[in-house]
Write a protein that holds these residues in place. Structure first.
Motif, PDB file in Angstrom:
ATOM      1  N   ALA A 156     -59.919  73.560  23.516  1.00  0.00           N
ATOM      2  CA  ALA A 156     -60.271  72.193  23.901  1.00  0.00           C
ATOM      3  C   ALA A 156     -61.002  72.160  25.233  1.00  0.00           C
ATOM      4  CB  ALA A 156     -59.021  71.331  23.978  1.00  0.00           C
ATOM      5  N   LYS A 206     -63.031  69.019  27.939  1.00  0.00           N
ATOM      6  CA  LYS A 206     -63.199  67.595  28.199  1.00  0.00           C
ATOM      7  C   LYS A 206     -64.603  67.384  28.747  1.00  0.00           C
ATOM      8  CE  LYS A 206     -58.491  66.050  29.025  1.00  0.00           C
ATOM      9  NZ  LYS A 206     -58.329  65.137  27.933  1.00  0.00           N
ATOM     10  N   ASP A 207     -65.237  66.274  28.291  1.00  0.00           N
ATOM     11  CA  ASP A 207     -66.543  65.955  28.851  1.00  0.00           C
ATOM     12  C   ASP A 207     -66.339  65.091  30.092  1.00  0.00           C
ATOM     13  OD1 ASP A 207     -66.022  63.365  27.979  1.00  0.00           O
ATOM     14  OD2 ASP A 207     -67.537  63.383  26.409  1.00  0.00           O
ATOM     15  N   ASN A 237     -63.328  62.804  27.139  1.00  0.00           N
ATOM     16  CA  ASN A 237     -63.160  62.978  25.697  1.00  0.00           C
ATOM     17  C   ASN A 237     -62.814  64.426  25.382  1.00  0.00           C
ATOM     18  OD1 ASN A 237     -63.926  60.274  24.966  1.00  0.00           O
ATOM     19  ND2 ASN A 237     -66.035  60.856  25.424  1.00  0.00           N
ATOM     20  N   ASP A 238     -61.858  64.616  24.481  1.00  0.00           N
ATOM     21  CA  ASP A 238     -61.465  65.961  24.066  1.00  0.00           C
ATOM     22  C   ASP A 238     -62.437  66.511  23.042  1.00  0.00           C
ATOM     23  OD1 ASP A 238     -59.123  66.292  25.595  1.00  0.00           O
ATOM     24  OD2 ASP A 238     -57.999  65.037  24.186  1.00  0.00           O
ATOM     25  N   TYR A 239     -62.875  67.746  23.252  1.00  0.00           N
ATOM     26  CA  TYR A 239     -63.737  68.473  22.330  1.00  0.00           C
ATOM     27  C   TYR A 239     -63.080  69.800  22.023  1.00  0.00           C
ATOM     28  CZ  TYR A 239     -67.750  65.407  23.050  1.00  0.00           C
ATOM     29  OH  TYR A 239     -68.590  64.340  23.060  1.00  0.00           O
ATOM     30  N   VAL A 246     -59.888  70.840  15.812  1.00  0.00           N
ATOM     31  CA  VAL A 246     -59.831  69.397  16.058  1.00  0.00           C
ATOM     32  C   VAL A 246     -59.403  68.659  14.792  1.00  0.00           C
ATOM     33  CG1 VAL A 246     -61.217  67.349  16.618  1.00  0.00           C
ATOM     34  CG2 VAL A 246     -61.512  69.447  17.947  1.00  0.00           C
ATOM     35  N   MET A 249     -69.120  72.312  19.189  1.00  0.00           N
ATOM     36  CA  MET A 249     -67.864  71.608  19.420  1.00  0.00           C
ATOM     37  C   MET A 249     -67.867  70.236  18.748  1.00  0.00           C
ATOM     38  SD  MET A 249     -65.940  73.590  21.050  1.00  0.00           S
ATOM     39  CE  MET A 249     -65.835  74.921  22.185  1.00  0.00           C
ATOM     40  N   SER A 275     -65.762  66.387  18.887  1.00  0.00           N
ATOM     41  CA  SER A 275     -64.800  65.578  19.636  1.00  0.00           C
ATOM     42  C   SER A 275     -63.775  64.983  18.686  1.00  0.00           C
ATOM     43  CB  SER A 275     -65.508  64.454  20.409  1.00  0.00           C
ATOM     44  OG  SER A 275     -65.882  63.407  19.535  1.00  0.00           O
ATOM     45  N   VAL A 276     -62.641  64.606  19.215  1.00  0.00           N
ATOM     46  CA  VAL A 276     -61.607  63.950  18.430  1.00  0.00           C
ATOM     47  C   VAL A 276     -62.165  62.648  17.856  1.00  0.00           C
ATOM     48  CG1 VAL A 276     -59.331  62.867  18.512  1.00  0.00           C
ATOM     49  CG2 VAL A 276     -59.734  65.021  19.723  1.00  0.00           C
ATOM     50  N   GLY A 277     -62.928  61.914  18.656  1.00  0.00           N
ATOM     51  CA  GLY A 277     -63.529  60.661  18.196  1.00  0.00           C
ATOM     52  C   GLY A 277     -64.506  60.868  17.056  1.00  0.00           C
ATOM     53  N   GLN A 278     -65.311  61.930  17.143  1.00  0.00           N
ATOM     54  CA  GLN A 278     -66.242  62.242  16.057  1.00  0.00           C
ATOM     55  C   GLN A 278     -65.488  62.595  14.781  1.00  0.00           C
ATOM     56  OE1 GLN A 278     -68.192  65.364  18.308  1.00  0.00           O
ATOM     57  NE2 GLN A 278     -70.190  64.384  17.962  1.00  0.00           N
TER      58      GLN A 278
END
Length: 168
Positions: free
Chosen positions: A4, A6-7, A11-13, A19, A119, A121-124
């Motif tokens: 993991a 973070k940007d 945001n977690d990547y 993920v 990578m 992201s959790v959001g993606q």
């Protein structure tokens, strides 16, 4: 997520399969397969449980999400199904529906390009899965009406797209 990051916005990547596996686990979704470049599971939609598969092609930087609404198309219904696919795909902004030639199974597919480094992201990940399930839920009735209810493709799509006014 061992990999993991973070940007700048927090945001977690991470590695896409890590993920996605963490997201399935956090949501309590059944995760039945986990290999280096493929995982799958089952998610309850509005109508049925969907088989969801993610396949990573790191050499191309692509993650393909596949959602199977458990609809097989009989040979006699293929012309109707293909006509409905054309109408449905006009309504879909991301991804598309198709019928796999092997087994005549209805499938929703969406390929996501990953940024350099591969990578996700959790959001993606959440958006990819929600979009796939939402599209399958939205058009599942149309396929039922056309394939099992013998409606014309246009009538099946129209009947499925009627939104109820208000809430029950």
């Amino acid at each position: 997520m061992a990999t993991a990051l973070k940007d700048k916005l927090g945001n977690d990547y991470g590695a896409p399969m890590d993920v996605l596996a963490a997201l399935f686990d956090a949501r309590g979704w059944a995760l039945d397969t986990h290999a280096d470049e493929e995982l799958g599971g089952e998610i309850q939609g509005a109508w049925v449980k969907y088989q969801v598969r993610a396949v990573l092609r790191p050499e191309d930087g692509v993650l393909q999400l596949i959602c199977l609404p458990d609809i097989r198309v009989g040979k006699d219904r293929l012309p109707c199904a293909y006509e409905l696919l054309g109408l449905v795909n006009e309504q879909v902004w991301l991804g598309h529906f198709d019928i796999w030639s092997h087994g005549r199974v209805l499938v929703y597919r969406h390929g996501a390009l990953l940024p350099d480094g591969g990578m996700l992201s959790v959001g993606q990940a959440q958006a990819l899965i929600e979009s796939a399930v939402d599209e399958c839920d939205r058009f599942y009735p149309a396929f039922q009406f056309a394939l099992w209810g013998n409606k014309s493709p246009a009538d099946a799509l129209e009947a499925a797209m009627i939104d109820a006014a208000g809430e029950a």
